[in-house]
Enzyme design. Structure first.
Site: not given
Ligand code: SAH
Ligand code: SF4
Length: 358
Positions: A104, A117, A124, A128, A131, A348
């Site tokens: 996406e 974006c 991934c 995390c 996420c 994301c």
């Molecule tokens: N993998 C990279 C880039 C993609 S995630 C990273 O982790 O930086 C992009 C951002 O979205 C990151 O800062 C992550 O912490 C945040 N993110 C992920 N899930 C989220 C959520 N449910 N609400 C708000 N931010 C979120």
């Molecule tokens: Fe991957 Fe989501 Fe962690 Fe970014 S925040 S590194 S997209 S698992």
């Protein structure tokens, strides 16, 4: 951990595909058609300046060549499969890739620019826990062409006028430093002055903190700007929500950021997702301020975007304001980045996961 292995690459396409191809690939393509190499430059311009999506639009080429290309070479960009627009004008797009997988991207129009974006991987490997993408696991890397293709498809879909500035953030699905080769090949295409010509300083790569990748990125010139998802201020808690911290803890990350070669006036963005009652305490704000103060940095506060099965909540407004106030008092440049398009799943991985569940 799964990020220690390279992610699988996209399987080779059966027919040659010009969409997302670089100059060298286009030269080989035109040579295979028995054409001179300047034709490759014309195709490059058609692809990235005009953003043409069908061979019959390539009126700079002779008709016989267009017909030969039509017969032999695909022009297959990632296809927009579904789009959802929120009241604030943010549109979230799900892209269908050639092998049936989805990623996406998000289009955010502002008064003076458009921010896109984009995703770097399908899923991934970083795991995390808060996420939606992390919960999918890793499927594969996106190719450079698929990364660029998201940009071309969104600009075309929204009828982006020439000359309007574009900002790009690698904050969609995936960990861009786990796919650095393809991300930097895409960066070269995106910034090419004879193509899309997006200035390097308008492109930001966000990482969860893969220290060897940060070091590798620092050696590129030009390179995108760096953002790091900090999200927690103590090692035990960061260990529990971001497994990458068990390999490179907050101190190892700070060391990599301190030695990252920055341009004049450039700062690293520290992203901090606030989880209600967990990472939004005044003590967290103090620790975040002292971490940020040791680095040439600025802070983006991101209220958690709630999604099903996450087990976390967004902080309330008062707590958010108080948290922000602590950073301001310490003189840290800080911005609150409210998820635009929240009702379409603004963070994301949420639209694609939603589609998979439909
Ligand atoms: N993998 C990279 C880039 C993609 S995630 C990273 O982790 O930086 C992009 C951002 O979205 C990151 O800062 C992550 O912490 C945040 N993110 C992920 N899930 C989220 C959520 N449910 N609400 C708000 N931010 C979120
Ligand atoms: Fe991957 Fe989501 Fe962690 Fe970014 S925040 S590194 S997209 S698992």
């Amino acid at each position: 951990m799964s990020w220690e292995q390279p992610a699988p690459e996209r399987a080779p396409e059966e027919r040659p595909n010009a969409a997302g191809a670089d100059r060298e690939t286009l030269k080989a393509l035109v040579a295979a058609q028995g054409e001179k190499s300047f034709r490759a430059a014309q195709i490059f311009e058609g692809l990235y300046v005009h953003r043409w999506t069908r061979w019959d639009q390539f009126t700079t080429l002779s008709k016989p060549l267009r017909e030969r290309l039509e017969a032999n070479v695909d022009l297959a960009w990632p296809a927009i499969q579904e789009s959802r627009t929120a009241e604030d004008g943010t549109t979230k797009h799900a892209f269908l890739l050639g092998d049936g997988l989805q990623v996406e991207g998000v289009h955010m129009p502002y008064a003076d620019r458009t921010t896109l974006c984009i995703s770097s991987q399908v899923g991934c490997a970083m795991g995390c826990v808060f996420c939606a993408t992390g919960q999918m696991g890793i499927r594969r890397n996106l190719s450079a062409g698929e990364i660029v293709g998201q940009v071309v498809a969104m600009l075309n879909h929204h009828g982006h006028p020439a000359g309007r500035p574009v900002n790009l953030v690698f904050m969609g699905m995936g960990e861009p430093l786990h796919n650095l080769d393809n991300v930097m090949a895409a960066f070269a295409l995106l910034t090419d002055p004879k193509g899309l010509a997006i200035p390097p300083r308008r492109i930001t790569l966000s990482t969860s903190g893969l220290v060897p990748g940060i070091r590798r990125l620092g050696a590129f010139d030009p390179r995108p700007r760096l953002a790091v998802s900090l999200n927690a201020t103590t090692d035990p808690y960061r260990d529990s929500i971001m497994p990458v911290n068990r390999a490179w803890n907050l101190e190892a990350l700070a060391e990599a950021l301190r030695t990252f070669p920055l341009g004049k006036g450039e700062r690293i963005t520290l992203e901090y997702v606030l989880l209600k009652g967990v990472t939004d305490t005044p003590e967290d704000a103090e620790r975040l301020a002292s971490y940020a103060r040791r680095l040439p940095s600025k802070v983006n506060l991101i209220p958690f975007n709630e999604h099903e099965g996450a087990g976390f909540r967004a902080p309330d407004e008062v707590t958010l304001d108080r948290f922000c106030g602590v950073l301001v008092r310490h003189g840290i440049p800080v911005m609150i980045r409210r998820s635009r398009g929240q009702e379409v799943g603004g963070a994301c991985g949420q639209l694609v996961r939603g589609l998979e569940e439909d």
